[in-house]
Design an enzyme around this catalytic site. Structure first.
Site, PDB file in Angstrom:
ATOM      1  N   HIS A  94       0.889  -1.310   0.077  1.00 43.29           N
ATOM      2  CA  HIS A  94      -0.005  -0.038  -0.091  1.00 43.29           C
ATOM      3  C   HIS A  94       0.889   1.471  -0.108  1.00 43.29           C
ATOM      4  O   HIS A  94       1.640   1.301   0.937  1.00 43.29           O
ATOM      5  CB  HIS A  94      -0.872  -0.266   1.182  1.00 43.29           C
ATOM      6  CG  HIS A  94      -2.153   1.050   1.276  1.00 43.29           C
ATOM      7  ND1 HIS A  94      -2.194   1.618   2.413  1.00 43.29           N
ATOM      8  CD2 HIS A  94      -2.652   1.467   0.468  1.00 43.29           C
ATOM      9  CE1 HIS A  94      -3.290   2.472   2.259  1.00 43.29           C
ATOM     10  NE2 HIS A  94      -3.735   2.327   0.986  1.00 43.29           N
ATOM     11  N   HIS A 154      -1.499  11.242  -1.594  1.00 40.60           N
ATOM     12  CA  HIS A 154      -2.687  10.753  -1.133  1.00 40.60           C
ATOM     13  C   HIS A 154      -3.786  11.868  -0.701  1.00 40.60           C
ATOM     14  O   HIS A 154      -4.771  11.798  -1.283  1.00 40.60           O
ATOM     15  CB  HIS A 154      -2.544  10.054   0.059  1.00 40.60           C
ATOM     16  CG  HIS A 154      -3.502   9.299   0.626  1.00 40.60           C
ATOM     17  ND1 HIS A 154      -4.276   9.902   1.660  1.00 40.60           N
ATOM     18  CD2 HIS A 154      -4.293   8.281   0.517  1.00 40.60           C
ATOM     19  CE1 HIS A 154      -5.579   9.190   1.946  1.00 40.60           C
ATOM     20  NE2 HIS A 154      -5.577   8.235   1.305  1.00 40.60           N
TER      21      HIS A 154
HETATM   22  O1  G3P Z   1      -6.477   1.619  -3.023  1.00 39.43           O
HETATM   23  C1  G3P Z   1      -6.609   1.066  -1.832  1.00 39.43           C
HETATM   24  C2  G3P Z   1      -6.725   2.434  -0.916  1.00 39.43           C
HETATM   25  O2  G3P Z   1      -5.427   3.015  -1.185  1.00 39.43           O
HETATM   26  C3  G3P Z   1      -7.617   3.137  -0.893  1.00 39.43           C
HETATM   27  O3  G3P Z   1      -7.811   4.260   0.431  1.00 39.43           O
HETATM   28  O4  G3P Z   1      -7.427   6.263   1.274  1.00 39.43           O
HETATM   29  O5  G3P Z   1      -5.466   4.682   1.296  1.00 39.43           O
HETATM   30  O6  G3P Z   1      -5.907   5.540  -0.486  1.00 39.43           O
HETATM   31  P1  G3P Z   1      -6.704   5.117   0.528  1.00 39.43           P
HETATM   32 MG    MG Z   2      -4.800   4.482  -2.256  1.00 41.09          MG
END
Ligand code: G3P
Ligand code: MG
Length: 251
Positions: free
Chosen positions: A15, A57
C-alpha cells in the site's frame, strides 16, 4: 475467473509502496517494497495546477510535504522542490515527490506490477481521469503486466474508459453501495474496462463476495494489516490484499 482468466496480479499489494516503512507514494517506498519481496504496489495519483500527474494521497500537501496548500492549486515547479520524506523520518530527508513518469520508470526497472489509484481534486473527476488514462497507456506499455487503474470516483473511471477502453479498471468502495451493479455498468468494455471491485476489507461478507463473483469480477481488499485476517480473506476467495504491513504480509 473473469472472461475465462484468473486473477492476473500478485495476491499481496504493498500500500502506497512500502508506505509504512518508507514515506508513502515515493520512489523510496517502491524500492523498499521491492526489496522486501513485493511484486505489486498501489499508489495514489493526482494532477498539479498545471496538469502534471504526480503521487499524493491527500488533497492538501500539508501532511506529507509540509506545505499548507492544495495539490490542485500548486504548480509542478513548486511541487518538485518539496520534501516528501522528512515528515516520515530523518532517514528519508530530501525524498522528492515523484511524477507518474518517475514511478513508471522505477516500477519497470524493479519489475513491479502497479495499481494506480486516481484521486481527482474536487470537481475535476472526468478531466483528471482522461489526462491520467492517456499518460498511463504510454508510460506503462512496456511493463510485464498491464496496470490496474482504480478510483472511488465513478466519473473518473468512466472518463478513463472513454479515453482508453483497453485499460483494466477497479471500482473502489469505502462504504457498501447497494446500487454498485448499476454504477459499474458503464465501465464494461469488450477489450478491458472493469475487472474488479476494490473494497474496504471490513465490508466483506460471504454474501457480498458471492454477489461480486457472480458478475464475473475480481475482489481486491484494502487495507489489511493483520496476518490472520489476510490469510482468512485469501482462503475465503478474495483475489488480492493491499497492506501497510509489508514485512509481515508478503506475496
Ligand atoms: O486503493 C486502496 C486504498 O489505497 C484506498 O484508500 O485512502 O488509502 O487511498 P486510500
Ligand atoms: Mg490509495
Amino acid at each position: 475467473e473473469f472472461n475465462g482468466i484468473h486473477w492476473p496480479f500478485p495476491k499481496v499489494v504493498a500500500h502506497r509502496g512500502a508506505g509504512k516503512h518508507a514515506p508513502e507514494n515515493t520512489l523510496a517506498a517502491m524500492e523498499l517494497g521491492a526489496k522486501q519481496g513485493h511484486k505489486m504496489v498501489e499508489f495514489d495519483v493526482t494532477l498539479s495546477a498545471d496538469d502534471v500527474a504526480f503521487l499524493l494521497h491527500d488533497d492538501s500537501l500539508e501532511r506529507t510535504a509540509n506545505l499548507k496548500a492544495l495539490a490542485s492549486e500548486t504548480s509542478w515547479h513548486t511541487l518538485s522542490k518539496l520534501d516528501a520524506g522528512l515528515w516520515h523520518s530523518e532517514a528519508f530527508k530530501g525524498e522528492p515527490i515523484p511524477t507518474l513518469g518517475d514511478i513508471a520508470k522505477c516500477t519497470k526497472k524493479l519489475d513491479l506490477a502497479v495499481n494506480i489509484e486516481i484521486k481527482p481534486a474536487n470537481g475535476l473527476d472526468e478531466y483528471t481521469g482522461k489526462i491520467i488514462a492517456d499518460q498511463v497507456v504510454n508510460l506503462f506499455k512496456d511493463h510485464s503486466l498491464p496496470p490496474l487503474i482504480s478510483s472511488f470516483s465513478i466519473d473518473t473511471l468512466i472518463a478513463v474508459k472513454n479515453a482508453q477502453p483497453k485499460l483494466w479498471l477497479g471500482y473502489l468502495m469505502h462504504e457498501w453501495k447497494n446500487d454498485w451493479q448499476t454504477l459499474i455498468e458503464p465501465l464494461r468494455t469488450k477489450e478491458g474496462g472493469i475487472i474488479a471491485i476494490h473494497l474496504n476489507h471490513t465490508l466483506i461478507t460471504t454474501e457480498r463476495l458471492a454477489e461480486i463473483k457472480a458478475l464475473g469480477l475480481f475482489v481486491f481488499v484494502y487495507t489489511v494489516n493483520d496476518l490472520e485476517r489476510a490469510k482468512y480473506l485469501l482462503e475465503l476467495g478474495i483475489d488480492a490484499i493491499c497492506t501497510d504491513e509489508t514485512t509481515l504480509i508478503k506475496p
